[in-house]
Design a protein around this motif. Structure first.
Motif, PDB file in Angstrom:
ATOM      1  N   VAL A 147      -7.080  -1.974   2.902  1.00  0.00           N
ATOM      2  CA  VAL A 147      -5.768  -1.406   3.250  1.00  0.00           C
ATOM      3  C   VAL A 147      -5.033  -2.308   4.230  1.00  0.00           C
ATOM      4  N   GLU A 148      -5.674  -2.681   5.317  1.00  0.00           N
ATOM      5  CA  GLU A 148      -4.992  -3.501   6.329  1.00  0.00           C
ATOM      6  C   GLU A 148      -4.603  -4.872   5.772  1.00  0.00           C
ATOM      7  N   ILE A 156       1.183   4.181  -2.809  1.00  0.00           N
ATOM      8  CA  ILE A 156       0.964   5.594  -2.488  1.00  0.00           C
ATOM      9  C   ILE A 156       2.166   6.420  -2.932  1.00  0.00           C
ATOM     10  N   GLN A 205      -8.966   1.704  -0.356  1.00  0.00           N
ATOM     11  CA  GLN A 205      -9.519   2.305   0.862  1.00  0.00           C
ATOM     12  C   GLN A 205     -11.033   2.115   0.922  1.00  0.00           C
ATOM     13  N   ASP A 212     -12.048  -1.268   2.020  1.00  0.00           N
ATOM     14  CA  ASP A 212     -11.489  -1.651   3.327  1.00  0.00           C
ATOM     15  C   ASP A 212     -10.449  -2.767   3.193  1.00  0.00           C
ATOM     16  N   VAL A 225      -5.447   3.281  -5.006  1.00  0.00           N
ATOM     17  CA  VAL A 225      -5.382   3.488  -3.555  1.00  0.00           C
ATOM     18  C   VAL A 225      -6.754   3.893  -3.020  1.00  0.00           C
ATOM     19  N   THR A 226      -7.447   4.779  -3.726  1.00  0.00           N
ATOM     20  CA  THR A 226      -8.804   5.176  -3.330  1.00  0.00           C
ATOM     21  C   THR A 226      -9.731   3.964  -3.296  1.00  0.00           C
ATOM     22  N   LYS A 238     -19.308  -1.920  -2.562  1.00  0.00           N
ATOM     23  CA  LYS A 238     -18.163  -2.483  -1.852  1.00  0.00           C
ATOM     24  C   LYS A 238     -17.919  -3.954  -2.196  1.00  0.00           C
ATOM     25  N   LYS A 272      -1.578  -4.421   3.714  1.00  0.00           N
ATOM     26  CA  LYS A 272      -0.449  -4.050   4.560  1.00  0.00           C
ATOM     27  C   LYS A 272      -0.007  -5.257   5.392  1.00  0.00           C
ATOM     28  N   VAL A 295       0.838  -1.206   0.000  1.00  0.00           N
ATOM     29  CA  VAL A 295       0.000   0.000   0.000  1.00  0.00           C
ATOM     30  C   VAL A 295       0.870   1.252   0.000  1.00  0.00           C
ATOM     31  N   ASP A 296       1.853   1.306   0.900  1.00  0.00           N
ATOM     32  CA  ASP A 296       2.713   2.489   0.972  1.00  0.00           C
ATOM     33  C   ASP A 296       3.548   2.658  -0.297  1.00  0.00           C
TER      34      ASP A 296
END
Length: 162
Positions: A56-57, A38, A51, A54, A47-48, A90, A60, A34-35
């Protein structure tokens, strides 16, 4: 014979200049997927979407993951109303995004030896080499082997739909 074909395909990756070393990405190995996305500045829509879904985690997380990452330009090819509808749904968005992820760290030299890969979404993507270009479900891989601490990113020029 198969090893020769893999070697030729790997050479094709290098010959067309799409292999990117991790050190060209400002130390991406210290960053997770993810980073890294970004920091790349060409994955704002991705990235949007991650997010909004849900995820992201998850991305990561420990992994390792292989992500076939569409660029902002790839997402721009989707009609705006369709993209807005996808971002608002979603469940469908999660299915589309997880269709871009394969469990494990699959580097370019390994991808070219495959004819398909099972995605986290559960379906298979097709993989083929056409005129020296690696294609994932018809999208062209334009940059390979962007390493992250929990996997690898291969940049594609289209959004994959399960």
């Amino acid at each position: 014979m198969i090893n020769l074909i893999k070697a030729i395909a790997a050479t094709a990756f290098l010959a067309i200049g799409i292999t990117v070393n991790a050190d060209e990405h400002d130390g991406a190995m210290g960053k997770d997927i993810v980073d890294t996305a970004i920091g790349a500045d060409d994955f704002n829509t991705l990235v949007t979407a991650v997010q909004a879904a849900d995820l992201v985690e998850t991305l990561k997380g420990e992994g390792p993951f292989t992500v076939f990452a569409p660029t902002d330009e790839a997402f721009a090819a989707i009609p705006e109303s369709d993209l807005e509808a996808l971002l608002a749904d979603k469940d469908q968005l999660t299915a589309v995004l997880t269709y871009h992820v394969v469990s494990g760290k699959v580097m370019a030299e390994d991808v070219v030896g495959l004819d398909s890969a099972t995605t986290v979404q559960g379906s298979d993507v097709s993989i083929e080499v056409v005129d020296g270009n690696v294609m994932i479900d018809g999208a062209t891989v334009v940059t390979t082997d962007i390493e992250a601490s929990n996997g690898v990113i291969h940049v594609i020029d289209g959004v994959l739909m399960p």
